[in-house]
Design a protein around this motif. Sequence first.
Motif, short mmCIF file in Angstrom:
data_model
loop_
_atom_site.label_atom_id
_atom_site.label_comp_id
_atom_site.label_asym_id
_atom_site.label_seq_id
_atom_site.Cartn_x
_atom_site.Cartn_y
_atom_site.Cartn_z
N LEU A 31 0.89 -1.02 0.11
CA LEU A 31 0.54 -0.16 -0.38
C LEU A 31 0.64 1.28 -0.09
O LEU A 31 1.82 1.58 0.33
N GLY A 35 6.97 1.65 2.12
CA GLY A 35 8.32 2.06 1.64
C GLY A 35 8.96 1.49 0.73
O GLY A 35 9.92 1.40 -0.05
N SER A 37 9.28 2.26 -2.50
CA SER A 37 10.06 3.73 -3.50
C SER A 37 11.43 3.69 -3.05
O SER A 37 12.72 3.41 -3.95
N GLY A 172 7.31 -1.71 9.52
CA GLY A 172 6.91 -0.41 10.99
C GLY A 172 7.71 0.28 11.02
O GLY A 172 8.25 0.53 10.33
N LYS A 176 14.73 2.37 7.80
CA LYS A 176 15.00 1.73 6.66
C LYS A 176 16.36 0.95 6.07
O LYS A 176 15.98 0.10 5.70
N1 LIG Z 1 11.50 1.83 7.25
C1 LIG Z 1 11.28 3.90 7.02
N2 LIG Z 1 11.83 4.39 8.14
C2 LIG Z 1 11.64 5.90 8.08
N3 LIG Z 1 10.78 6.50 7.18
C3 LIG Z 1 9.99 5.32 6.16
C4 LIG Z 1 10.08 3.80 6.24
N4 LIG Z 1 9.31 3.45 5.24
C5 LIG Z 1 9.28 4.27 4.50
N5 LIG Z 1 9.72 5.99 4.56
C6 LIG Z 1 8.95 7.00 4.78
O1 LIG Z 1 7.59 6.90 4.49
C7 LIG Z 1 7.05 7.58 2.96
C8 LIG Z 1 6.87 7.05 1.70
O2 LIG Z 1 8.16 5.38 1.23
P1 LIG Z 1 7.32 5.41 -0.07
O3 LIG Z 1 9.04 4.55 -0.54
O4 LIG Z 1 7.28 6.65 -0.81
O5 LIG Z 1 6.31 5.09 -0.21
P2 LIG Z 1 5.51 3.83 -1.28
O6 LIG Z 1 6.30 3.75 -2.54
O7 LIG Z 1 5.58 2.40 -0.29
O8 LIG Z 1 4.39 4.82 -1.19
C9 LIG Z 1 8.86 8.63 2.78
O9 LIG Z 1 8.72 9.44 2.78
C10 LIG Z 1 9.62 7.04 3.03
O10 LIG Z 1 10.62 8.20 3.08
#
Ligand SMILES: Nc1ncnc2c1ncn2[C@@H]1O[C@H](COP(=O)(O)OP(=O)(O)O)[C@@H](O)[C@H]1O
Length: 197
Positions: A31, A35, A37, A172, A176
């Motif tokens: 969803l 994360g 991307s 969770g 990262k």
């Molecule tokens: N493990 C994590 N810890 C902190 N922030 C995260 C983590 N995973 C994703 N994010 C943040 O959440 C936001 C959405 O991530 P994104 O990669 O764009 O999600 P998606 O592509 O699944 O919609 C971004 O700002 C990213 O930096």
Amino acid sequence: MTDLLAPVAASSLAEQARAALGKRNLVFVGLMGAGKSVIGKMVAQALSIPFVDTDGEIEKVSRMTIAELFASYGEPEFRALEARVIDRLLKGGPRVISTGGGAFINDNTRRLIKQGGISVWLKADLDVLWERVNKRDHRPLLKTENPKATLENLMNHRYPIYAEADLTVYSGNVRKETMVTNVLSAVVELAEKGQGK
Ligand SMILES: Nc1ncnc2c1ncn2[C@@H]1O[C@H](COP(=O)(O)OP(=O)(O)O)[C@@H](O)[C@H]1O
Ligand SMILES: O=C(O)C1=C[C@@H](OP(=O)(O)O)[C@@H](O)[C@H](O)C1
Ligand SMILES: [Mg+2]
């Protein structure tokens, strides 16, 4: 001494995962806000293979943003373009491919992904997703009166479908870098179980 040994252990995990992948693609599904991307790009760097984000690729070929595409042509056209782009990208493996959240839900696209790569579902709870997506407003599906409720509805509908992915990694509130390690470990484990396609 343990600290000095840690980078060696980390690089060997990436090497094992890279070997396990072979020519196959690693495809992130899940969803909005999971994360895909961000973690996908980091995993590609760890594996030293190319990375592509399907939304980025769609924006490149259409010369429009995802929001503009939805507004001008509607979701069905976007899904058709998404399927075509993913079909093409899957043919050039090994790659890490991060899809948009709806890609795996589309029957045609899901079939292509199952044939062309190892899929990884980044699974997250509603509050974690909401915390991440509400900071930005570029996602057209969340432009509703109650976007958190919309996200919850999407979760209820989509989670049983994401569960068809080859791997599930819980996304969770962990760093990262920890996510990257967890994804690489899951790939290696899948290969060790002899279930790699
Ligand atoms: N493990 C994590 N810890 C902190 N922030 C995260 C983590 N995973 C994703 N994010 C943040 O959440 C936001 C959405 O991530 P994104 O990669 O764009 O999600 P998606 O592509 O699944 O919609 C971004 O700002 C990213 O930096
Ligand atoms: O869930 C969805 O249907 C969508 C998710 C978005 O990608 P992210 O999951 O990377 O935000 C993007 O493809 C589009 O806004 C539709
Ligand atoms: Mg994304």
